[in-house]
Design an enzyme around this catalytic site. Sequence first.
Site, PDB file in Angstrom:
ATOM      1  CE  LYS A   1      -0.414  -0.400   4.995  1.00  0.00           C
ATOM      2  NZ  LYS A   1      -1.098   0.106   6.155  1.00  0.00           N
TER       3      LYS A   1
ATOM      4  CE1 TYR B   1      11.091  31.965   2.048  1.00  0.00           C
ATOM      5  CE2 TYR B   1      11.400  29.589   1.916  1.00  0.00           C
ATOM      6  CZ  TYR B   1      11.054  30.794   1.320  1.00  0.00           C
ATOM      7  OH  TYR B   1      10.662  30.816   0.012  1.00  0.00           O
TER       8      TYR B   1
ATOM      9  CG  MET C   1       7.983  23.412  -2.036  1.00  0.00           C
ATOM     10  SD  MET C   1       6.743  24.222  -3.043  1.00  0.00           S
ATOM     11  CE  MET C   1       5.717  25.009  -1.846  1.00  0.00           C
TER      12      MET C   1
HETATM   13  C1  LIG Z   1      -3.941  -4.336   8.506  1.00  0.00           C
HETATM   14  C2  LIG Z   1      -2.462  -4.266   8.273  1.00  0.00           C
HETATM   15  N1  LIG Z   1      -1.762  -5.405   8.189  1.00  0.00           N
HETATM   16  C3  LIG Z   1      -0.438  -5.414   7.984  1.00  0.00           C
HETATM   17  C4  LIG Z   1       0.272  -4.227   7.854  1.00  0.00           C
HETATM   18  C5  LIG Z   1       1.777  -4.265   7.643  1.00  0.00           C
HETATM   19  O1  LIG Z   1       2.436  -3.747   8.760  1.00  0.00           O
HETATM   20  P1  LIG Z   1       4.036  -3.607   8.786  1.00  0.00           P
HETATM   21  O2  LIG Z   1       4.384  -2.613   7.752  1.00  0.00           O
HETATM   22  O3  LIG Z   1       4.304  -3.113  10.166  1.00  0.00           O
HETATM   23  O4  LIG Z   1       4.604  -4.949   8.518  1.00  0.00           O
HETATM   24  C6  LIG Z   1      -0.411  -3.023   7.942  1.00  0.00           C
HETATM   25  C7  LIG Z   1       0.343  -1.755   7.835  1.00  0.00           C
HETATM   26  O5  LIG Z   1       0.099  -0.757   8.402  1.00  0.00           O
HETATM   27  C8  LIG Z   1      -1.808  -3.037   8.155  1.00  0.00           C
HETATM   28  O6  LIG Z   1      -2.512  -1.896   8.240  1.00  0.00           O
END
Ligand SMILES: Cc1ncc(COP(=O)(O)O)c(C=O)c1O
Length: 411
Positions: free
Chosen positions: A51, A275, A323
């Site tokens: 993700k 800045y 920036m």
């Molecule tokens: C539901 C869930 N499972 C697994 C993970 C993976 O976690 P990690 O990156 O600590 O291994 C995440 C990450 O935030 C998560 O939200």
Amino acid sequence: MRRGGQGEPAEGREVVADRAHASVNLAAIERNCAHLRSELRDGVALCTVVKADGYGHGAAQSARAALAGGSSWLAVAGSREARELRAAGLRDVRLLVMGALSPFELREALAADADVVVWRERCVHAVAAAGGGRVHVKLDSGMGRLGTRDPAEASRVVAAARSTPGLELAGAMTHFATADDLEDDGFFEFQLDVFARWARPLKAEQPGLLLHAANSAAILRDAQAQFDMVRCGIAAYGMDPLGDAPDARSLEPALVLGSYVAEVKPCRAGQSAGYGRRFTAQHDTHLGVLPIGYGDGWRRGLSNNADVLIGGRRYPLVGTVSMDNITVDLGPDPGAETLRGKPAILIGPQEGERITAEEVARRLDTINYEVTCALTERVPRVYHRDGAPVGEATGEATARAHVRTRSTASA
Ligand SMILES: Cc1ncc(COP(=O)(O)O)c(C=O)c1O
């Protein structure tokens, strides 16, 4: 292509191709995943979490490396991420969308042939109404986020998923709140117990049901948390889930963040930089200007609060992060002038020195996750395998990739 500074010839200098760039070693991601798999009990599947654009490393590229390293599942937070992975050609792998989904997103996730998470009977009805699919029931054993806290309700959701035409009950899951906190007063063990007591009987009824709970920290902490699959993100990218030292856990950081010294100028005692004049030279020195800033994800909280590697030496970032630029104190030595055009490393190794994402996170009072996720789209990601460029880059892109991997990744 060669660039040694504003309008300067680059001969005799090391060169970089972009003002700021992240080189990602896909071989490191592959090795990290292979290492994580070697920590798992026989038969436990590795699901790599990609993700947030693979924690800033690039989702599809990281996913392919993870699969090559032995991962058999991928997980994302949203339906769009699922669709993009499928569009990138990752078609023959199980994909879990872990997050909450609007009706539109639910349809998008199911259309991407992704598994989705449910925790109320109305979630089950929504999946059925959207055409059906594979679901994982989530018990909230203590995280206090998604899932139901009530094991009886979770079991009703399981029953609903089993009896609803078009739905397949594929998994039962939970998520730990304190796996990375070894002084959590037993909360991790409490969650593990709550989940195991609810999920084990379900597994007895349905041996093919996939039980999963562990994130990266949980894998390191307790083999009992592995169940049938682990969902591992941060460690796959070679960062330490406990925020400490990746090498101590046999993890290889995959990402190197680099820039270069675009300008060097003398700074007399009493002169300021940036800045708000948050740096004023106490003695005559030289300032180096690096074209990277918070627009690239190098956070403003690092003002007067970070080091940068140039020629294998640490130099302090001084003044306010703006920036597009930062300034570093190169010291009074007239030799500082020779640093113009040199590559600079903000995260990663250089000639025996190293700055880790964990170090940057400590300075910002945050976690390594946020450091790499914060890198913006303006920072080109360039992929390589232990220094050898990969990808379909042609022409200019190839030249840029070669320059970058030479000047940063192999450092
Ligand atoms: C539901 C869930 N499972 C697994 C993970 C993976 O976690 P990690 O990156 O600590 O291994 C995440 C990450 O935030 C998560 O939200």
